[in-house]
Design a protein around this motif. Structure first.
Motif, PDB file in Angstrom:
ATOM      1  N   ALA A 123       0.831  -1.217   0.000  1.00 14.86           N
ATOM      2  CA  ALA A 123       0.000   0.000   0.000  1.00 14.86           C
ATOM      3  C   ALA A 123       0.859   1.259   0.000  1.00 14.86           C
ATOM      4  O   ALA A 123       0.549   2.245  -0.654  1.00 14.86           O
ATOM      5  CB  ALA A 123      -0.935   0.003   1.208  1.00 14.86           C
ATOM      6  N   ASP A 125       3.994   2.873  -1.350  1.00 13.80           N
ATOM      7  CA  ASP A 125       4.866   2.573  -2.490  1.00 13.80           C
ATOM      8  C   ASP A 125       5.406   3.880  -3.063  1.00 13.80           C
ATOM      9  O   ASP A 125       4.665   4.668  -3.649  1.00 13.80           O
ATOM     10  CB  ASP A 125       4.061   1.816  -3.557  1.00 13.80           C
ATOM     11  CG  ASP A 125       4.954   1.281  -4.664  1.00 13.80           C
ATOM     12  OD1 ASP A 125       5.932   1.971  -5.035  1.00 13.80           O
ATOM     13  OD2 ASP A 125       4.667   0.183  -5.174  1.00 13.80           O
ATOM     14  N   ASP A 186       9.287   8.888  -5.268  1.00 17.85           N
ATOM     15  CA  ASP A 186       8.605  10.059  -4.721  1.00 17.85           C
ATOM     16  C   ASP A 186       8.503   9.874  -3.207  1.00 17.85           C
ATOM     17  O   ASP A 186       7.802   8.982  -2.739  1.00 17.85           O
ATOM     18  CB  ASP A 186       7.208  10.131  -5.367  1.00 17.85           C
ATOM     19  CG  ASP A 186       6.299  11.177  -4.724  1.00 17.85           C
ATOM     20  OD1 ASP A 186       6.743  11.892  -3.806  1.00 17.85           O
ATOM     21  OD2 ASP A 186       5.121  11.264  -5.140  1.00 17.85           O
ATOM     22  N   ALA A 189       5.460  11.297   0.867  1.00 22.59           N
ATOM     23  CA  ALA A 189       4.645  10.785   1.973  1.00 22.59           C
ATOM     24  C   ALA A 189       5.475  10.361   3.180  1.00 22.59           C
ATOM     25  O   ALA A 189       4.931   9.820   4.142  1.00 22.59           O
ATOM     26  CB  ALA A 189       3.787   9.617   1.490  1.00 22.59           C
ATOM     27  N   LYS A 192       8.606  14.543   5.019  1.00 23.38           N
ATOM     28  CA  LYS A 192       8.269  15.543   6.041  1.00 23.38           C
ATOM     29  C   LYS A 192       8.453  14.932   7.433  1.00 23.38           C
ATOM     30  O   LYS A 192       9.037  15.550   8.325  1.00 23.38           O
ATOM     31  CB  LYS A 192       6.828  16.030   5.879  1.00 23.38           C
ATOM     32  CG  LYS A 192       6.666  17.075   4.796  1.00 23.38           C
ATOM     33  CD  LYS A 192       5.204  17.458   4.627  1.00 23.38           C
ATOM     34  CE  LYS A 192       4.508  16.332   3.921  1.00 23.38           C
ATOM     35  NZ  LYS A 192       3.101  16.387   3.787  1.00 23.38           N
ATOM     36  N   THR A 258      -0.831  12.653  10.161  1.00 25.58           N
ATOM     37  CA  THR A 258      -2.201  12.451   9.688  1.00 25.58           C
ATOM     38  C   THR A 258      -2.223  12.450   8.170  1.00 25.58           C
ATOM     39  O   THR A 258      -1.524  13.229   7.530  1.00 25.58           O
ATOM     40  CB  THR A 258      -3.127  13.571  10.228  1.00 25.58           C
ATOM     41  OG1 THR A 258      -3.104  13.516  11.656  1.00 25.58           O
ATOM     42  CG2 THR A 258      -4.552  13.390   9.758  1.00 25.58           C
ATOM     43  N   SER A 259      -3.002  11.552   7.615  1.00 28.27           N
ATOM     44  CA  SER A 259      -3.182  11.509   6.166  1.00 28.27           C
ATOM     45  C   SER A 259      -4.675  11.572   5.890  1.00 28.27           C
ATOM     46  O   SER A 259      -5.463  10.936   6.583  1.00 28.27           O
ATOM     47  CB  SER A 259      -2.590  10.203   5.633  1.00 28.27           C
ATOM     48  OG  SER A 259      -2.724  10.142   4.250  1.00 28.27           O
ATOM     49  N   HIS A 275      -5.120  12.832  -3.375  1.00 25.86           N
ATOM     50  CA  HIS A 275      -3.732  12.776  -3.867  1.00 25.86           C
ATOM     51  C   HIS A 275      -3.004  11.508  -3.401  1.00 25.86           C
ATOM     52  O   HIS A 275      -1.826  11.339  -3.670  1.00 25.86           O
ATOM     53  CB  HIS A 275      -2.952  14.029  -3.451  1.00 25.86           C
ATOM     54  CG  HIS A 275      -2.651  14.111  -1.986  1.00 25.86           C
ATOM     55  ND1 HIS A 275      -1.527  14.741  -1.494  1.00 25.86           N
ATOM     56  CD2 HIS A 275      -3.322  13.653  -0.906  1.00 25.86           C
ATOM     57  CE1 HIS A 275      -1.531  14.657  -0.175  1.00 25.86           C
ATOM     58  NE2 HIS A 275      -2.605  14.021   0.205  1.00 25.86           N
ATOM     59  N   ILE A 277      -2.561   7.646  -3.916  1.00 19.84           N
ATOM     60  CA  ILE A 277      -2.824   6.687  -4.987  1.00 19.84           C
ATOM     61  C   ILE A 277      -2.788   5.259  -4.422  1.00 19.84           C
ATOM     62  O   ILE A 277      -1.877   4.916  -3.677  1.00 19.84           O
ATOM     63  CB  ILE A 277      -1.736   6.793  -6.094  1.00 19.84           C
ATOM     64  CG1 ILE A 277      -1.611   8.245  -6.608  1.00 19.84           C
ATOM     65  CG2 ILE A 277      -2.016   5.814  -7.232  1.00 19.84           C
ATOM     66  CD1 ILE A 277      -2.774   8.768  -7.406  1.00 19.84           C
ATOM     67  N   THR A 307      -0.129   7.311   5.396  1.00 20.83           N
ATOM     68  CA  THR A 307      -0.442   7.168   3.969  1.00 20.83           C
ATOM     69  C   THR A 307      -0.826   5.717   3.646  1.00 20.83           C
ATOM     70  O   THR A 307      -1.801   5.467   2.938  1.00 20.83           O
ATOM     71  CB  THR A 307       0.754   7.633   3.117  1.00 20.83           C
ATOM     72  OG1 THR A 307       0.938   9.039   3.327  1.00 20.83           O
ATOM     73  CG2 THR A 307       0.514   7.389   1.641  1.00 20.83           C
TER      74      THR A 307
HETATM   75  P1  ADP Z   1      -1.004  13.166   3.540  1.00 23.91           P
HETATM   76  O1  ADP Z   1      -0.777  14.130   4.666  1.00 23.91           O
HETATM   77  O2  ADP Z   1      -2.386  13.183   2.982  1.00 23.91           O
HETATM   78  O3  ADP Z   1      -0.481  11.782   3.828  1.00 23.91           O
HETATM   79  P2  ADP Z   1       1.465  13.523   2.282  1.00 23.91           P
HETATM   80  O4  ADP Z   1       1.971  14.799   1.681  1.00 23.91           O
HETATM   81  O5  ADP Z   1       2.088  13.010   3.541  1.00 23.91           O
HETATM   82  O6  ADP Z   1      -0.075  13.721   2.445  1.00 23.91           O
HETATM   83  O7  ADP Z   1       1.560  12.365   1.232  1.00 23.91           O
HETATM   84  C1  ADP Z   1       0.865  12.447   0.001  1.00 23.91           C
HETATM   85  C2  ADP Z   1       1.841  12.347  -1.158  1.00 23.91           C
HETATM   86  O8  ADP Z   1       2.445  11.053  -1.110  1.00 23.91           O
HETATM   87  C3  ADP Z   1       1.197  12.450  -2.514  1.00 23.91           C
HETATM   88  O9  ADP Z   1       1.156  13.790  -2.963  1.00 23.91           O
HETATM   89  C4  ADP Z   1       2.136  11.610  -3.359  1.00 23.91           C
HETATM   90  O10 ADP Z   1       3.253  12.370  -3.803  1.00 23.91           O
HETATM   91  C5  ADP Z   1       2.620  10.543  -2.410  1.00 23.91           C
HETATM   92  N1  ADP Z   1       1.834   9.288  -2.478  1.00 23.91           N
HETATM   93  C6  ADP Z   1       0.576   9.114  -2.973  1.00 23.91           C
HETATM   94  N2  ADP Z   1       0.177   7.836  -2.862  1.00 23.91           N
HETATM   95  C7  ADP Z   1       1.194   7.160  -2.262  1.00 23.91           C
HETATM   96  C8  ADP Z   1       1.390   5.797  -1.878  1.00 23.91           C
HETATM   97  N3  ADP Z   1       0.459   4.863  -2.067  1.00 23.91           N
HETATM   98  N4  ADP Z   1       2.586   5.473  -1.291  1.00 23.91           N
HETATM   99  C9  ADP Z   1       3.541   6.412  -1.098  1.00 23.91           C
HETATM  100  N5  ADP Z   1       3.415   7.697  -1.447  1.00 23.91           N
HETATM  101  C10 ADP Z   1       2.263   8.084  -2.019  1.00 23.91           C
END
Ligand code: ADP
Ligand code: MG
Length: 357
Positions: A123, A125, A186, A189, A192, A258-259, A275, A277, A307
């Motif tokens: 999940a 990735d 990328d 997630a 930060k 938090t996500s 955002h 995936i 995430t």
């Molecule tokens: P949130 O606070 O909603 O978790 P983050 O900024 O921490 O937001 O993480 C969201 C970002 O992580 C997305 O913009 C994307 O770049 C990346 N992302 C999206 N889906 C996944 C996933 N399944 N696994 C890892 N990273 C992801």
């Protein structure tokens, strides 16, 4: 059947609003009782804050603001996909098969990403980059730009085939990494959260024990606040408007991340696309989970798990959290005005001693 298997209607606890107000007051830096220092600014396309509830004494401690900036810039220069010359962007451009020498910090984050990818059954990735861009959330997109129609199914399928963390190889002993095929990494997630951990480690090394550090809403606390109480933070109401407290949590030497789908999303034909995936479908996650908060010793792990559980959703995600003993608080959208909450057994056990001050 245990209570934890039910979704709960959120009860507003007396003192909750007060707890959040107190946090705001502390942020405002006025009317505190003990020593208190606050540094904040912008980094990694978001904001950060460092609060210290101690006297700064030695020269290193007195240069805290400068060293905080250096640490944040270093994480950004290593892990940003927005900076073409970051370590990560260079690795993403290097021909598949070629090893690259990378920093110990990047090794640590890539390695933790691999671990959470395995534990979350795929999940989480970090090779979702191209799909994030296709759906309109990538570094190339303007902030104001939002997709107005769905991407072509063929484009989604093609990128789906490329996905998978077996596309990345690490040699941890030598600090080397390589892509074995054209995956695009990328770290949005997890980076930060990692920056938060780096700040916390730095403050600890300087001899400080009472602080709350935050990057983009991911937090980590140590010791007590300026009132000599445990740091208390609010879990936000999952709505566009910032800073409305939904629940309060005491952070006793813990991190929280938090996500959710409530801030960064797009709307096509009246439907909301997150955002986040789902790597199993290559589509944005689609379920009733409005937000998931994870408490963990490490902010990077909390960030990534938030995430991951957001991908897995309210049922599967909750079951995995219970199985792994994670500290998790979920908010589900029932209908337009009702939120239901659910907390893992480990979270309940941790939080039951919380007295909001
Ligand atoms: P949130 O606070 O909603 O978790 P983050 O900024 O921490 O937001 O993480 C969201 C970002 O992580 C997305 O913009 C994307 O770049 C990346 N992302 C999206 N889906 C996944 C996933 N399944 N696994 C890892 N990273 C992801
Ligand atoms: Mg996250």
């Amino acid at each position: 059947m245990s209570l934890a298997s039910f979704w709960h209607q959120q009860q507003t606890k007396p003192g909750l609003a007060l707890a959040f107000l107190l946090l705001i007051t502390v942020l405002g830096s006025c009317s505190t009782e003990g020593p208190y220092h606050l540094y904040r600014g912008d980094i990694m396309g978001t904001t950060y804050s460092v609060q210290v509830a101690e006297h700064l004494v030695n020269p290193e401690q007195l240069q805290l603001e400068q060293s905080v900036l250096e640490i944040l810039s270093a994480v950004d220069a290593s892990m940003s996909t927005y900076k073409p010359d970051s370590e990560l962007s260079r690795l993403n451009r290097l021909p598949p098969g070629e090893w690259m020498q990378i920093s110990a910090e990047l090794v640590e984050v890539l390695s933790l990403s691999q671990k959470i990818n395995r534990q979350s059954q795929g999940a989480f990735d970090i090779t979702v980059g191209p799909l994030v861009a296709l759906w309109g959330f990538g570094p190339q997109q303007q902030k104001e730009y939002r997709r107005e129609e769905l991407p072509a199914d063929s484009a989604i399928q093609q990128l789906h085939k490329q996905l998978g963390m077996d596309g990345l190889e690490l040699d941890k002993a030598e600090n080397l990494a390589r892509r074995v095929r054209d995956v695009q990494l990328d770290l949005s997630a997890i980076a930060k959260g990692y920056a938060v951990d780096q700040l916390a480690r730095h403050l600890f090394k300087l001899g400080l024990r009472n602080y709350l550090v935050e990057v983009g809403g991911e937090l980590r606390a140590s010791g007590k606040n300026a009132r000599g109480r445990p740091w208390t933070v609010g879990i936000e109401k999952p709505e566009l408007q910032r800073g409305i407290a939904f629940a309060a949590v005491q952070l006793r030497n813990k991190a929280i991340a938090t996500s959710g789908d409530y801030r960064n999303f797009l709307t096509i034909d009246g439907k909301r696309y997150s955002h986040t995936i789902d790597p199993r479908t290559a589509w944005p996650v689609n379920h009733a989970l409005a937000s998931v908060s994870v408490l963990h010793d490490s902010a990077a792990a909390a960030d990534a798990w938030a995430t991951a559980l957001n991908v897995l959703g309210p049922e599967q995600g909750f079951a995995l959290a219970e199985k792994l003993g994670l500290l998790v608080f979920m908010i589900v959208r029932d209908d337009e005005n009702t939120y239901l909450t659910r907390e893992s057994a480990a979270f309940s056990a941790y939080n039951q001693n919380t007295v909001t001050d």
